[in-house]
Enzyme design. Structure first.
Site, PDB file in Angstrom:
ATOM      1  CE1 TYR A 141      -4.167  29.924   8.654  1.00 24.42           C
ATOM      2  CE2 TYR A 141      -5.841  31.489   9.359  1.00 24.42           C
ATOM      3  CZ  TYR A 141      -4.522  31.187   9.104  1.00 24.42           C
ATOM      4  OH  TYR A 141      -3.562  32.136   9.303  1.00 24.42           O
ATOM      5  CE  LYS A 192       9.511  20.911   4.765  1.00 29.77           C
ATOM      6  NZ  LYS A 192      10.861  21.500   4.643  1.00 29.77           N
ATOM      7  CG  ASP A 224      12.442  24.575   3.655  1.00 28.37           C
ATOM      8  OD1 ASP A 224      11.975  24.469   2.499  1.00 28.37           O
ATOM      9  OD2 ASP A 224      13.175  23.696   4.159  1.00 28.37           O
ATOM     10  CG  ASP A 248      -1.067  33.930   8.207  1.00 26.27           C
ATOM     11  OD1 ASP A 248      -1.458  35.099   8.014  1.00 26.27           O
ATOM     12  OD2 ASP A 248      -0.758  33.489   9.327  1.00 26.27           O
ATOM     13  CG  ASP A 252       2.444  38.938   8.126  1.00 27.04           C
ATOM     14  OD1 ASP A 252       1.436  39.242   7.456  1.00 27.04           O
ATOM     15  OD2 ASP A 252       2.496  39.041   9.371  1.00 27.04           O
TER      16      ASP A 252
END
Ligand code: IPM
Ligand code: MG
Length: 374
Positions: A141, A192, A224, A248, A252
């Site tokens: 970001y 990751k 993942d 983020d 959701d």
């Protein structure tokens, strides 16, 4: 006692739900003998229309002198064609950075009354109670270098950078361990690390910080795999911590577990909050930002039918983390539970055939249940 609350409703349904949270806080103020001074500011699309900037200097100044910020949502189709740097979202991103709000807490709890509102099977979501702690001021970001280089031949190359320092990882990890310690003492750190060096540093650093919290069980989960596990066996998770972009996305996804995004609050806490940057819970900090997880919902904006519960629960988090009023935060949460238990629903959580209340009506019921507890 008196507390200054900056109120930034923003755009879309932010303008409809935030006033309900303010009414609930007024009821708490009256009941507890606390004075809340609410001062409203412009942010997002509305601020662009009025001043040309998504985060006007006056709004930033208002936030800096406040004890806490109650935020609505920003954005909408009207401003979708603006260049990145001028979009309404920049208002929120600017506030996060300016106030150094590096730890974003997003709880996702499956309310028993709403098990059937989730698109997932009852036996999967029942009992889900987790919190995602998302790093909020680093990573892709804000990382440098960033930008687009356009060549004369019309081709282009765009860059965003995922960058984290140990200090940035350590401070959010401490918040996460601290939160986990007050919950079921299990922390999943999501990364990751099989591909990204940033994630290797993340994993190494979180592991090291974990030594300070021997009572909390730490596991490392690849992002993942975590995305899959969240919808396969969400009850496995208690507290999760991850970097900005992964957080983020996963938050959701986690929202679906609660039945509706309209139910989910969030808190963004800065380095100034609580003692030593830790989430004291009882500490009483400085300038945290509290906002519903849902966005501006342009499809229902202006109709007065949005669910105000996420905003109301954000106000409860504000009381708990920024102004040291945990017992009153509990009262708000209890009020919401009672209203839901009595069968009252807004459209997003009503089953077909069930009567759906408007934003204001739902707010009225919650205010009444809060008042009844003093
Ligand atoms: C969120 C939102 C924001 C983000 C947008 C509005 C900039 O998606 O708070 O999750 O990406 O952080
Ligand atoms: Mg998001």
């Amino acid at each position: 006692m008196s507390h200054r609350i900056a109120v930034l409703p923003g755009d879309g349904i932010g303008r409809e739900v935030t006033p309900e949270a303010v009414r609930v806080l007024r009821a708490v103020g009256k009941g507890s003998g606390t004075t809340f001074d609410f001062e409203e500011g412009l942010v997002g699309g509305g601020a662009i229309d009025a001043t040309g900037a998504p985060l006007p200097p006056a709004t930033l100044a208002l936030c800096l002198k406040a004890d806490a910020i109650l935020f609505g949502a920003v954005g909408g189709p009207k401003w979708d064609d603006l260049p990145q740097e001028q979009r309404p979202e920049r208002g929120l991103l600017g506030l996060r950075k300016q106030l150094d709000l590096y730890a974003n807490l997003r709880p996702a709890k499956c309310f028993p009354f709403l098990v059937d509102a989730s698109p997932l099977k009852r036996e999967v979501v029942d009992g889900t109670d987790l919190v995602v702690i998302r790093e909020l001021t680093g990573g892709l970001y804000y990382g440098e270098p960033r930008g687009v280089e356009r060549a004369a031949d019309g081709s282009a190359r765009a860059v965003n950078t995922m960058v984290y320092s140990t200090a940035e990882i350590e401070r959010v990890a401490r918040v996460a361990f601290d939160v986990a310690r007050k919950r079921r003492k299990r922390l999943a750190s999501v990364d990751k690390a099989n591909v990204l060096v940033v994630s290797q540093l993340w994993r190494e650093t979180v592991t090291r910080v974990g030594k300070e919290f021997p009572d909390v069980t730490l596991e490392h989960v690849l992002v993942d795999n975590c995305a899959m596990a969240l919808v396969q066996r969400p009850t496995h998770f208690d507290t999760l911590v991850t970097e900005n972009t992964f957080g983020d996305i996963l938050s959701d996804e986690a929202a679906i577990l609660a039945g509706s995004m309209g139910m989910l609050p969030s808190a963004s806490i800065g380095s100034l909050a609580g003692a030593g940057g830790s989430l004291a819970g009882a500490g009483g900090g400085r300038v945290g930002l509290y906002e519903p997880v849902h966005g501006t919902a342009p499809d229902i904006a202006g109709k007065g039918i949005a669910n105000p519960i996420a905003s109301v629960l954000s106000a409860a988090m504000l009381l708990r983390y920024s102004v040291n009023m945990s017992a009153d935060a509990d009262r708000i949460e209890r009020a919401v539970e009672r209203v839901l238990a009595a069968g009252h629903r807004t459209g997003d959580i009503a089953r077909s055939g069930e009567k759906a209340l408007g934003t204001r009506q739902m707010g009225d019921l919650i205010v009444r249940e809060v008042e009844a507890q003093y």
